[in-house]
Design a protein around this motif. Structure first.
Motif, PDB file in Angstrom:
ATOM      1  N   LEU A   1     -10.208  -7.337   5.031  1.00 29.78           N
ATOM      2  CA  LEU A   1     -11.303  -6.711   3.860  1.00 29.78           C
ATOM      3  C   LEU A   1     -10.994  -5.961   2.619  1.00 29.78           C
ATOM      4  N   ASP A   2     -10.030  -5.067   3.057  1.00 26.07           N
ATOM      5  CA  ASP A   2      -9.593  -4.401   2.181  1.00 26.07           C
ATOM      6  C   ASP A   2      -8.008  -3.557   2.649  1.00 26.07           C
ATOM      7  N   PRO A   3      -6.377  -4.846   2.190  1.00 27.39           N
ATOM      8  CA  PRO A   3      -5.295  -4.283   2.381  1.00 27.39           C
ATOM      9  C   PRO A   3      -4.998  -2.967   2.173  1.00 27.39           C
ATOM     10  N   ALA A   4      -5.742  -2.457   1.245  1.00 25.25           N
ATOM     11  CA  ALA A   4      -5.466  -0.954   0.463  1.00 25.25           C
ATOM     12  C   ALA A   4      -5.668   0.348   1.566  1.00 25.25           C
ATOM     13  N   HIS A   5      -6.279   0.276   3.119  1.00 27.09           N
ATOM     14  CA  HIS A   5      -6.830   0.383   3.728  1.00 27.09           C
ATOM     15  C   HIS A   5      -6.307   1.078   4.974  1.00 27.09           C
ATOM     16  N   HIS A   6      -5.455   2.287   3.876  1.00 26.51           N
ATOM     17  CA  HIS A   6      -4.035   2.761   4.823  1.00 26.51           C
ATOM     18  C   HIS A   6      -4.142   2.772   6.245  1.00 26.51           C
ATOM     19  N   GLU A   7      -5.294   3.944   6.564  1.00 23.85           N
ATOM     20  CA  GLU A   7      -5.623   4.279   7.459  1.00 23.85           C
ATOM     21  C   GLU A   7      -5.327   3.687   9.146  1.00 23.85           C
ATOM     22  N   ALA A   8      -6.437   2.351   9.360  1.00 25.02           N
ATOM     23  CA  ALA A   8      -6.294   0.793   9.440  1.00 25.02           C
ATOM     24  C   ALA A   8      -5.333   0.671   9.697  1.00 25.02           C
ATOM     25  N   ARG A   9      -4.072   0.297   8.676  1.00 26.79           N
ATOM     26  CA  ARG A   9      -2.894  -0.071   8.583  1.00 26.79           C
ATOM     27  C   ARG A   9      -1.897   0.685   9.753  1.00 26.79           C
ATOM     28  N   ILE A  10      -2.030   1.831   9.337  1.00 22.70           N
ATOM     29  CA  ILE A  10      -0.956   2.684   9.789  1.00 22.70           C
ATOM     30  C   ILE A  10      -1.801   2.696  11.942  1.00 22.70           C
ATOM     31  N   TYR A  11      -2.607   3.149  12.223  1.00 23.48           N
ATOM     32  CA  TYR A  11      -3.574   2.976  13.416  1.00 23.48           C
ATOM     33  C   TYR A  11      -2.840   2.200  13.704  1.00 23.48           C
ATOM     34  N   LEU A  12      -3.001   0.618  13.713  1.00 21.51           N
ATOM     35  CA  LEU A  12      -2.379  -0.595  13.424  1.00 21.51           C
ATOM     36  C   LEU A  12      -1.097  -0.049  13.784  1.00 21.51           C
ATOM     37  N   ALA A  13      -0.353   0.458  13.206  1.00 17.50           N
ATOM     38  CA  ALA A  13       0.708  -0.043  13.122  1.00 17.50           C
ATOM     39  C   ALA A  13       1.394   0.622  14.055  1.00 17.50           C
TER      40      ALA A  13
ATOM     41  N   ASP B   1       5.966  -4.148  20.032  1.00 17.09           N
ATOM     42  CA  ASP B   1       6.000  -4.894  19.191  1.00 17.09           C
ATOM     43  C   ASP B   1       6.332  -3.752  17.730  1.00 17.09           C
ATOM     44  N   TRP B   2       7.816  -3.752  18.039  1.00 22.21           N
ATOM     45  CA  TRP B   2       8.295  -2.667  17.238  1.00 22.21           C
ATOM     46  C   TRP B   2       8.971  -3.337  15.360  1.00 22.21           C
ATOM     47  N   ALA B   3       9.235  -4.854  16.368  1.00 22.89           N
ATOM     48  CA  ALA B   3       9.106  -5.531  14.748  1.00 22.89           C
ATOM     49  C   ALA B   3       8.016  -5.617  13.581  1.00 22.89           C
ATOM     50  N   GLY B   4       6.836  -5.678  14.273  1.00 22.01           N
ATOM     51  CA  GLY B   4       5.132  -5.348  13.823  1.00 22.01           C
ATOM     52  C   GLY B   4       4.770  -4.348  13.835  1.00 22.01           C
ATOM     53  N   ALA B   5       5.368  -3.357  14.331  1.00 20.68           N
ATOM     54  CA  ALA B   5       5.079  -2.153  13.775  1.00 20.68           C
ATOM     55  C   ALA B   5       5.861  -2.002  12.580  1.00 20.68           C
ATOM     56  N   LEU B   6       6.793  -1.947  12.127  1.00 20.88           N
ATOM     57  CA  LEU B   6       7.988  -1.344  11.539  1.00 20.88           C
ATOM     58  C   LEU B   6       6.893  -2.793  10.101  1.00 20.88           C
ATOM     59  N   ARG B   7       6.657  -3.370   9.554  1.00 24.54           N
ATOM     60  CA  ARG B   7       6.222  -4.520   8.899  1.00 24.54           C
ATOM     61  C   ARG B   7       5.108  -3.825   8.232  1.00 24.54           C
ATOM     62  N   GLU B   8       3.768  -3.261   9.011  1.00 23.95           N
ATOM     63  CA  GLU B   8       3.052  -2.751   9.656  1.00 23.95           C
ATOM     64  C   GLU B   8       3.166  -1.330   8.295  1.00 23.95           C
ATOM     65  N   TYR B   9       3.942  -0.825   8.200  1.00 21.28           N
ATOM     66  CA  TYR B   9       4.243   0.290   8.022  1.00 21.28           C
ATOM     67  C   TYR B   9       4.649   0.808   6.895  1.00 21.28           C
TER      68      TYR B   9
ATOM     69  N   ARG C   1       4.406  -1.612   4.510  1.00 20.76           N
ATOM     70  CA  ARG C   1       3.581  -2.250   3.448  1.00 20.76           C
ATOM     71  C   ARG C   1       3.239  -1.773   2.934  1.00 20.76           C
ATOM     72  N   ILE C   2       2.839  -0.152   3.127  1.00 18.99           N
ATOM     73  CA  ILE C   2       2.309   0.578   2.223  1.00 18.99           C
ATOM     74  C   ILE C   2       3.819   2.250   1.800  1.00 18.99           C
ATOM     75  N   ALA C   3       3.253   1.900   0.672  1.00 23.32           N
ATOM     76  CA  ALA C   3       4.112   2.672  -0.003  1.00 23.32           C
ATOM     77  C   ALA C   3       5.255   3.899   0.593  1.00 23.32           C
ATOM     78  N   THR C   4       6.117   4.673   0.217  1.00 24.90           N
ATOM     79  CA  THR C   4       6.844   5.442   0.751  1.00 24.90           C
ATOM     80  C   THR C   4       5.718   6.617   0.507  1.00 24.90           C
ATOM     81  N   THR C   5       5.476   7.158  -1.077  1.00 21.39           N
ATOM     82  CA  THR C   5       4.994   7.992  -1.313  1.00 21.39           C
ATOM     83  C   THR C   5       3.205   8.266  -1.268  1.00 21.39           C
TER      84      THR C   5
END
Length: 347
Positions: free
Chosen positions: A173-185, A193-201, A203-207
């Motif tokens: 619904l919102d690809p920019a929901h960073h809190e959900a993405r970090i939690y999932l990662a 699932d380290w490869a999957g975790a890295l992929r999710e991490y 997807r958020i810009a470093t800054t």
């Protein structure tokens, strides 16, 4: 003079804008000014209550909500606000009664439902929070916030499958929901699932990363999975971001420690004392600072300051139990710990 001509609705709208911008002090001034002209405005009292909740002035917030309910006993926002304030004082049955009353009256506003569910979640009433969030997701299927909140709650209840499903729904619904993405990662990392975790991490810009743990895990995983040397250029931005976050935390800790040292130096012989009792029956008596110092000493990492202890406990409890412990003020830290059930404050 011009401000005195504002309507109660205009005062309310102005305060809402200030509240949304995090300007709680200014919102409070605006609401109190409005109430001088419109002492029977339910909306201004409700706004006052929520602003005082945000300022952690729980007794004042409770009083504001009670006044609004005298004026309108069926005001849904006021019922939910009073329920949240009641939870802050450990009155769970009363809070649940108020929340149920609001639901019976048809409370179907997204923000209200999220407020109710988050209040229950914060007090570790996870089953009750899940019920609220499940209803919210059904009613507001397009809300990424509702899906994410349900995901966080399912995880706390040990239902990892449902948690992942809701977090992915939130990100759909919102690809920019960073809190959900970090939690999932973090969940993926914890289950291996380290490869999957890295992929999710990544997807958020470093800054846009604000969690030092997530940034540290990116560096760890890139080195492990990509065979990178510690000095690899592709790690430069991540290391720089981690340094920035750690320096900000160190500055915050240093300022708090200076404040604590100053309070200790200035403390008068008759400074107010408190008594904190722990589940095993042991107790500590003294000023807030003395009690916190004893807690730190009982669980001390060599060289750890009081400020560092508070920050470490706050991070650990947020990640482990979803409990928010304010770590910038000693009394607020101990009071929040009491509300979470870690100890009891007798006086």
């Amino acid at each position: 003079m011009a401000d005195s001509l504002l309507s109660s609705e205009e005062y309310d709208e102005r305060a809402h804008r200030l509240y949304d911008d995090g300007e709680y002090d200014s919102a409070l001034v605006t609401l109190k000014e409005g109430l001088r002209y419109y002492p029977h405005s339910v909306e201004l009292y409700v706004g006052l209550g929520y602003t005082q909740l945000a300022r952690e002035e729980f007794a004042w917030a409770k009083q504001a909500f009670e006044r609004s309910l005298v004026l309108d006993p069926n005001h849904e926002d006021a019922l939910i606000g009073l329920g949240e304030a009641s939870l802050r004082f450990g009155r769970r049955d009363e809070a649940l009664r108020l929340f149920n009353r609001a639901r019976e009256l048809g409370a179907d506003d997204l923000d209200l439902l999220l407020t109710m569910g988050r209040a229950l979640f914060r007090e570790r009433l996870h089953e009750e929070a899940r019920a609220v969030f499940e209803d919210t997701v059904v009613m507001f299927g397009e809300s990424a916030e509702a899906a994410a909140a349900l995901g966080f709650t399912c995880h706390r209840l040990g239902d990892e499958s449902a948690a992942r499903r809701q977090l992915r729904r939130a990100l759909h619904l919102d690809p920019a929901h960073h809190e959900a993405r970090i939690y999932l990662a973090h969940m993926m990392y914890d289950r291996g699932d380290w490869a999957g975790a890295l992929r999710e991490y990544e997807r958020i810009a470093t800054t846009e990363h604000w969690d030092p743990l997530a940034v540290g895990r990116v560096i760890e995983l890139k080195r492990a999975l990509e065979g990178l040397d510690a000095s690899a250029s592709s790690l430069h931005d991540w290391r720089q971001r981690l340094d920035e976050l750690e320096q900000a935390d160190e500055l915050e800790a240093m300022l708090l420690e200076l404040e604590a040292d100053s309070a200790e130096d200035d403390e008068e012989p008759r400074a107010e004392e408190h008594r904190v009792v722990f589940p095993d029956g042991t107790d500590l008596t003294g000023t807030w600072l003395e009690i916190l110092g004893a807690l730190r000493d009982s669980d001390r990492i060599p060289g750890e300051t009081i400020a560092e202890y508070m920050r470490r406990r706050a991070v650990e409890e947020r990640q482990r139990n979803g409990v928010e412990l304010p770590h910038l003020e000693v009394g607020a830290f101990l009071s929040a710990g009491a509300r979470a059930g870690y100890w009891r404050i007798d006086y």
